[in-house]
Design a protein around this motif. Structure first.
Motif, PDB file in Angstrom:
ATOM      1  N   SER A  50       0.825  -1.199   0.000  1.00 31.62           N
ATOM      2  CA  SER A  50       0.000   0.000   0.000  1.00 31.62           C
ATOM      3  C   SER A  50       0.867   1.261   0.000  1.00 31.62           C
ATOM      4  O   SER A  50       0.602   2.209  -0.755  1.00 31.62           O
ATOM      5  N   ILE A  51       1.899   1.269   0.828  1.00 33.00           N
ATOM      6  CA  ILE A  51       2.819   2.410   0.871  1.00 33.00           C
ATOM      7  C   ILE A  51       3.458   2.625  -0.496  1.00 33.00           C
ATOM      8  O   ILE A  51       3.483   3.753  -1.006  1.00 33.00           O
ATOM      9  N   LEU A  52       3.957   1.567  -1.093  1.00 39.57           N
ATOM     10  CA  LEU A  52       4.605   1.693  -2.401  1.00 39.57           C
ATOM     11  C   LEU A  52       3.644   2.224  -3.452  1.00 39.57           C
ATOM     12  O   LEU A  52       3.992   3.074  -4.266  1.00 39.57           O
ATOM     13  N   LYS A  53       2.416   1.740  -3.432  1.00 39.04           N
ATOM     14  CA  LYS A  53       1.422   2.182  -4.415  1.00 39.04           C
ATOM     15  C   LYS A  53       1.094   3.665  -4.239  1.00 39.04           C
ATOM     16  O   LYS A  53       1.144   4.435  -5.199  1.00 39.04           O
ATOM     17  N   ILE A  54       0.785   4.066  -3.021  1.00 38.78           N
ATOM     18  CA  ILE A  54       0.371   5.445  -2.757  1.00 38.78           C
ATOM     19  C   ILE A  54       1.497   6.433  -3.039  1.00 38.78           C
ATOM     20  O   ILE A  54       1.297   7.451  -3.714  1.00 38.78           O
ATOM     21  N   VAL A  55       2.693   6.135  -2.549  1.00 37.77           N
ATOM     22  CA  VAL A  55       3.821   7.050  -2.744  1.00 37.77           C
ATOM     23  C   VAL A  55       4.214   7.111  -4.220  1.00 37.77           C
ATOM     24  O   VAL A  55       4.471   8.195  -4.757  1.00 37.77           O
ATOM     25  N   SER A  56       4.235   5.967  -4.895  1.00 41.42           N
ATOM     26  CA  SER A  56       4.591   5.954  -6.322  1.00 41.42           C
ATOM     27  C   SER A  56       3.586   6.744  -7.149  1.00 41.42           C
ATOM     28  O   SER A  56       3.967   7.535  -8.025  1.00 41.42           O
ATOM     29  N   LEU A  57       2.291   6.538  -6.885  1.00 39.22           N
ATOM     30  CA  LEU A  57       1.275   7.274  -7.637  1.00 39.22           C
ATOM     31  C   LEU A  57       1.373   8.775  -7.395  1.00 39.22           C
ATOM     32  O   LEU A  57       1.240   9.573  -8.331  1.00 39.22           O
ATOM     33  N   ALA A  58       1.621   9.173  -6.165  1.00 37.49           N
ATOM     34  CA  ALA A  58       1.769  10.602  -5.875  1.00 37.49           C
ATOM     35  C   ALA A  58       2.990  11.170  -6.600  1.00 37.49           C
ATOM     36  O   ALA A  58       2.936  12.273  -7.153  1.00 37.49           O
ATOM     37  N   PHE A  59       4.085  10.415  -6.618  1.00 40.06           N
ATOM     38  CA  PHE A  59       5.297  10.869  -7.311  1.00 40.06           C
ATOM     39  C   PHE A  59       5.035  11.018  -8.808  1.00 40.06           C
ATOM     40  O   PHE A  59       5.345  12.046  -9.408  1.00 40.06           O
ATOM     41  N   TRP A  60       4.436  10.001  -9.416  1.00 42.42           N
ATOM     42  CA  TRP A  60       4.178  10.060 -10.866  1.00 42.42           C
ATOM     43  C   TRP A  60       3.141  11.119 -11.199  1.00 42.42           C
ATOM     44  O   TRP A  60       3.261  11.817 -12.218  1.00 42.42           O
ATOM     45  N   ASP A  61       2.108  11.267 -10.373  1.00 37.06           N
ATOM     46  CA  ASP A  61       1.123  12.318 -10.616  1.00 37.06           C
ATOM     47  C   ASP A  61       1.780  13.702 -10.550  1.00 37.06           C
ATOM     48  O   ASP A  61       1.457  14.584 -11.344  1.00 37.06           O
ATOM     49  N   THR A  62       2.705  13.864  -9.614  1.00 43.39           N
ATOM     50  CA  THR A  62       3.425  15.134  -9.493  1.00 43.39           C
ATOM     51  C   THR A  62       4.232  15.425 -10.751  1.00 43.39           C
ATOM     52  O   THR A  62       4.181  16.532 -11.291  1.00 43.39           O
ATOM     53  N   HIS A  63       4.979  14.433 -11.221  1.00 46.02           N
ATOM     54  CA  HIS A  63       5.925  14.687 -12.308  1.00 46.02           C
ATOM     55  C   HIS A  63       5.356  14.491 -13.709  1.00 46.02           C
ATOM     56  O   HIS A  63       5.789  15.161 -14.642  1.00 46.02           O
ATOM     57  N   LEU A  64       4.400  13.601 -13.862  1.00 49.66           N
ATOM     58  CA  LEU A  64       3.854  13.369 -15.198  1.00 49.66           C
ATOM     59  C   LEU A  64       2.596  14.194 -15.472  1.00 49.66           C
ATOM     60  O   LEU A  64       2.387  14.648 -16.597  1.00 49.66           O
TER      61      LEU A  64
END
Length: 92
Positions: A50-64
């Motif tokens: 869950s941590i990996l999913k949430i943090v990764s999605l936030a990172f990609w949403d920020t940059h992409l």
């Protein structure tokens, strides 16, 4: 790394680019595989996934997607979200 099509990818970290390192408490590398293979189940598997999913999605949403809300969450709320389950280091 050169791909023969005129494109080259550097394996060197890019300076002045946002980087986030999340170290999971009691984590192991199998959480990234989505399977434990022949290993016994890990008691924190679902938390870590869950941590990996949430943090990764936030990172990609920020940059992409240039999502300001995701960027704000990464800067202001990620540490409280992670609590004692992970440590975070950011740069620059």
């Amino acid at each position: 790394m050169h791909f023969g099509n005129g494109k080259t990818i550097s394996a060197t970290p890019r300076r002045n680019k946002e980087q986030i390192l999340v170290v999971l408490e009691d984590g192991d590398h199998m959480v990234y595989a989505g399977s434990r293979g022949k290993l016994a189940d890990h008691p924190k598997r679902h938390i870590h996934e869950s941590i990996l999913k949430i943090v990764s999605l936030a990172f990609w949403d920020t940059h992409l997607k240039k999502d300001a809300a995701a960027q704000s969450w990464l800067k202001e709320n990620i540490a409280s979200y992670l609590g004692n389950e992970a440590e975070i280091t950011t740069s620059p």
